[in-house]
Design a protein around this motif. Structure first.
Motif, PDB file in Angstrom:
ATOM      1  N   LYS A 145     -29.630  20.165  30.172  1.00  0.00           N
ATOM      2  CA  LYS A 145     -31.007  20.640  29.936  1.00  0.00           C
ATOM      3  C   LYS A 145     -31.474  20.256  28.537  1.00  0.00           C
ATOM      4  O   LYS A 145     -32.604  19.780  28.357  1.00  0.00           O
ATOM      5  N   ILE A 146     -30.613  20.466  27.558  1.00  0.00           N
ATOM      6  CA  ILE A 146     -30.965  20.116  26.179  1.00  0.00           C
ATOM      7  C   ILE A 146     -31.193  18.611  26.063  1.00  0.00           C
ATOM      8  O   ILE A 146     -32.179  18.153  25.479  1.00  0.00           O
ATOM      9  N   ILE A 147     -30.281  17.847  26.642  1.00  0.00           N
ATOM     10  CA  ILE A 147     -30.396  16.385  26.607  1.00  0.00           C
ATOM     11  C   ILE A 147     -31.670  15.928  27.305  1.00  0.00           C
ATOM     12  O   ILE A 147     -32.352  15.019  26.823  1.00  0.00           O
ATOM     13  N   TYR A 148     -31.991  16.545  28.420  1.00  0.00           N
ATOM     14  CA  TYR A 148     -33.201  16.168  29.159  1.00  0.00           C
ATOM     15  C   TYR A 148     -34.438  16.288  28.265  1.00  0.00           C
ATOM     16  O   TYR A 148     -35.250  15.359  28.191  1.00  0.00           O
ATOM     17  N   HIS A 149     -34.579  17.412  27.582  1.00  0.00           N
ATOM     18  CA  HIS A 149     -35.757  17.613  26.733  1.00  0.00           C
ATOM     19  C   HIS A 149     -35.783  16.611  25.574  1.00  0.00           C
ATOM     20  O   HIS A 149     -36.845  16.073  25.233  1.00  0.00           O
ATOM     21  N   LYS A 150     -34.632  16.348  24.993  1.00  0.00           N
ATOM     22  CA  LYS A 150     -34.559  15.351  23.914  1.00  0.00           C
ATOM     23  C   LYS A 150     -34.903  13.957  24.446  1.00  0.00           C
ATOM     24  O   LYS A 150     -35.561  13.176  23.769  1.00  0.00           O
ATOM     25  N   ALA A 151     -34.449  13.657  25.665  1.00  0.00           N
ATOM     26  CA  ALA A 151     -34.710  12.346  26.266  1.00  0.00           C
ATOM     27  C   ALA A 151     -36.193  12.155  26.564  1.00  0.00           C
ATOM     28  O   ALA A 151     -36.733  11.068  26.355  1.00  0.00           O
ATOM     29  N   VAL A 152     -36.852  13.200  27.049  1.00  0.00           N
ATOM     30  CA  VAL A 152     -38.296  13.111  27.311  1.00  0.00           C
ATOM     31  C   VAL A 152     -39.031  12.794  26.015  1.00  0.00           C
ATOM     32  O   VAL A 152     -39.890  11.890  25.976  1.00  0.00           O
ATOM     33  N   ASP A 153     -38.689  13.502  24.945  1.00  0.00           N
ATOM     34  CA  ASP A 153     -39.325  13.252  23.643  1.00  0.00           C
ATOM     35  C   ASP A 153     -39.027  11.838  23.145  1.00  0.00           C
ATOM     36  O   ASP A 153     -39.924  11.143  22.652  1.00  0.00           O
TER      37      ASP A 153
ATOM     38  N   SER B  20     -20.840   0.498  28.404  1.00  0.00           N
ATOM     39  CA  SER B  20     -20.824   1.936  28.118  1.00  0.00           C
ATOM     40  C   SER B  20     -20.338   2.710  29.339  1.00  0.00           C
ATOM     41  O   SER B  20     -20.047   2.135  30.387  1.00  0.00           O
ATOM     42  N   ALA B  21     -20.267   4.010  29.206  1.00  0.00           N
ATOM     43  CA  ALA B  21     -19.797   4.879  30.296  1.00  0.00           C
ATOM     44  C   ALA B  21     -20.786   4.953  31.458  1.00  0.00           C
ATOM     45  O   ALA B  21     -20.440   5.419  32.535  1.00  0.00           O
ATOM     46  N   PHE B  22     -22.002   4.483  31.237  1.00  0.00           N
ATOM     47  CA  PHE B  22     -23.052   4.607  32.248  1.00  0.00           C
ATOM     48  C   PHE B  22     -23.094   3.425  33.206  1.00  0.00           C
ATOM     49  O   PHE B  22     -22.854   2.288  32.810  1.00  0.00           O
ATOM     50  N   LYS B  23     -23.430   3.719  34.447  1.00  0.00           N
ATOM     51  CA  LYS B  23     -23.643   2.670  35.445  1.00  0.00           C
ATOM     52  C   LYS B  23     -25.067   2.128  35.341  1.00  0.00           C
ATOM     53  O   LYS B  23     -25.318   0.965  35.574  1.00  0.00           O
ATOM     54  N   ASN B  24     -26.016   3.030  35.021  1.00  0.00           N
ATOM     55  CA  ASN B  24     -27.417   2.636  34.866  1.00  0.00           C
ATOM     56  C   ASN B  24     -27.597   1.776  33.628  1.00  0.00           C
ATOM     57  O   ASN B  24     -26.850   1.909  32.655  1.00  0.00           O
ATOM     58  N   HIS B  25     -28.617   0.946  33.666  1.00  0.00           N
ATOM     59  CA  HIS B  25     -29.014   0.154  32.506  1.00  0.00           C
ATOM     60  C   HIS B  25     -30.526   0.241  32.437  1.00  0.00           C
ATOM     61  O   HIS B  25     -31.218  -0.204  33.353  1.00  0.00           O
ATOM     62  N   SER B  26     -31.024   0.855  31.367  1.00  0.00           N
ATOM     63  CA  SER B  26     -32.452   1.096  31.255  1.00  0.00           C
ATOM     64  C   SER B  26     -32.891   1.008  29.799  1.00  0.00           C
ATOM     65  O   SER B  26     -32.096   1.221  28.883  1.00  0.00           O
ATOM     66  N   SER B  27     -34.159   0.731  29.609  1.00  0.00           N
ATOM     67  CA  SER B  27     -34.720   0.682  28.259  1.00  0.00           C
ATOM     68  C   SER B  27     -35.268   2.042  27.834  1.00  0.00           C
ATOM     69  O   SER B  27     -35.867   2.163  26.773  1.00  0.00           O
ATOM     70  N   THR B  28     -35.065   3.057  28.676  1.00  0.00           N
ATOM     71  CA  THR B  28     -35.451   4.426  28.345  1.00  0.00           C
ATOM     72  C   THR B  28     -34.263   5.362  28.602  1.00  0.00           C
ATOM     73  O   THR B  28     -33.287   4.974  29.255  1.00  0.00           O
ATOM     74  N   PHE B  29     -34.354   6.583  28.124  1.00  0.00           N
ATOM     75  CA  PHE B  29     -33.238   7.521  28.219  1.00  0.00           C
ATOM     76  C   PHE B  29     -33.154   8.273  29.552  1.00  0.00           C
ATOM     77  O   PHE B  29     -32.059   8.626  29.985  1.00  0.00           O
ATOM     78  N   LEU B  30     -34.267   8.544  30.178  1.00  0.00           N
ATOM     79  CA  LEU B  30     -34.246   9.404  31.367  1.00  0.00           C
ATOM     80  C   LEU B  30     -33.357   8.896  32.518  1.00  0.00           C
ATOM     81  O   LEU B  30     -32.680   9.714  33.156  1.00  0.00           O
ATOM     82  N   PRO B  31     -33.302   7.608  32.804  1.00  0.00           N
ATOM     83  CA  PRO B  31     -32.384   7.173  33.870  1.00  0.00           C
ATOM     84  C   PRO B  31     -30.914   7.526  33.580  1.00  0.00           C
ATOM     85  O   PRO B  31     -30.151   7.823  34.493  1.00  0.00           O
ATOM     86  N   TYR B  32     -30.537   7.521  32.315  1.00  0.00           N
ATOM     87  CA  TYR B  32     -29.180   7.914  31.949  1.00  0.00           C
ATOM     88  C   TYR B  32     -28.975   9.413  32.173  1.00  0.00           C
ATOM     89  O   TYR B  32     -27.908   9.839  32.625  1.00  0.00           O
TER      90      TYR B  32
ATOM     91  N   GLU C 252     -30.582  11.170  34.371  1.00  0.00           N
ATOM     92  CA  GLU C 252     -30.537  11.331  35.828  1.00  0.00           C
ATOM     93  C   GLU C 252     -29.146  11.014  36.369  1.00  0.00           C
ATOM     94  O   GLU C 252     -28.639  11.717  37.246  1.00  0.00           O
ATOM     95  N   GLU C 253     -28.521   9.984  35.844  1.00  0.00           N
ATOM     96  CA  GLU C 253     -27.156   9.646  36.261  1.00  0.00           C
ATOM     97  C   GLU C 253     -26.200  10.781  35.904  1.00  0.00           C
ATOM     98  O   GLU C 253     -25.351  11.181  36.711  1.00  0.00           O
ATOM     99  N   LEU C 254     -26.343  11.315  34.706  1.00  0.00           N
ATOM    100  CA  LEU C 254     -25.514  12.425  34.263  1.00  0.00           C
ATOM    101  C   LEU C 254     -25.714  13.655  35.158  1.00  0.00           C
ATOM    102  O   LEU C 254     -24.745  14.299  35.574  1.00  0.00           O
ATOM    103  N   ALA C 255     -26.951  13.947  35.490  1.00  0.00           N
ATOM    104  CA  ALA C 255     -27.251  15.086  36.370  1.00  0.00           C
ATOM    105  C   ALA C 255     -26.645  14.879  37.757  1.00  0.00           C
ATOM    106  O   ALA C 255     -26.119  15.827  38.365  1.00  0.00           O
ATOM    107  N   ALA C 256     -26.682  13.654  38.253  1.00  0.00           N
ATOM    108  CA  ALA C 256     -26.086  13.349  39.554  1.00  0.00           C
ATOM    109  C   ALA C 256     -24.568  13.534  39.507  1.00  0.00           C
ATOM    110  O   ALA C 256     -23.967  14.081  40.446  1.00  0.00           O
TER     111      ALA C 256
ATOM    112  N   LEU D 213     -22.186  10.791  24.253  1.00  0.00           N
ATOM    113  CA  LEU D 213     -22.896   9.549  23.955  1.00  0.00           C
ATOM    114  C   LEU D 213     -24.410   9.779  23.896  1.00  0.00           C
ATOM    115  O   LEU D 213     -25.081   9.279  22.986  1.00  0.00           O
ATOM    116  N   LEU D 214     -24.924  10.543  24.844  1.00  0.00           N
ATOM    117  CA  LEU D 214     -26.363  10.830  24.830  1.00  0.00           C
ATOM    118  C   LEU D 214     -26.756  11.674  23.622  1.00  0.00           C
ATOM    119  O   LEU D 214     -27.756  11.368  22.952  1.00  0.00           O
ATOM    120  N   PHE D 215     -26.002  12.719  23.325  1.00  0.00           N
ATOM    121  CA  PHE D 215     -26.315  13.549  22.153  1.00  0.00           C
ATOM    122  C   PHE D 215     -26.306  12.711  20.881  1.00  0.00           C
ATOM    123  O   PHE D 215     -27.231  12.786  20.066  1.00  0.00           O
TER     124      PHE D 215
END
Length: 105
Positions: free
Chosen positions: A15-23, A47-59, A61-65, A91-93
């Motif tokens: 939840k905390i990461i989500y709000h930071k990612a939106v900002d 990196s640890a992520f499967k997604n590759h994006s130029s924004t934070f929210l897809p990462y 979303e992967e974490l939430a999944a 990594l996100l924090f």
């Protein structure tokens, strides 16, 4: 700590990461309009992520999944996935904090 408590703590972190990612994504949009952010993805391909994006929210979303998956799966899968989820959270924090600090400079 019980699985339920661990999952609850992970959910709070997401939840905390989500709000930071939106900002951060809003700031990235502003920077892109100013031609100051032209990278193709936030995290490197190794990196640890499967997604590759130029924004934070897809990462996020992967974490939430991933978090959703460990809640419904068996105990063995939970123990296997938990370390990867913790790495993604860290990594996100770290990246979101660095991004915010660099914006102030």
């Amino acid at each position: 700590m019980s699985k339920e408590n661990v999952v609850k703590q992970l959910q709070e972190n997401v939840k905390i990461i989500y709000h930071k990612a939106v900002d951060a994504d809003k700031q990235l949009e502003v920077l892109r309009k100013q031609d100051k952010a032209s990278f193709a993805q936030v995290f490197s391909a190794d990196s640890a992520f499967k997604n590759h994006s130029s924004t934070f929210l897809p990462y996020v979303e992967e974490l939430a999944a991933d978090l959703q998956e460990i809640q419904v799966d068996n105990e063995e899968h939970y123990k296997t996935l938990l370390p990867a989820i913790v790495v993604k959270i860290e990594l996100l924090f770290k990246t979101l904090s660095s991004f915010k600090i660099n914006l102030k400079d």
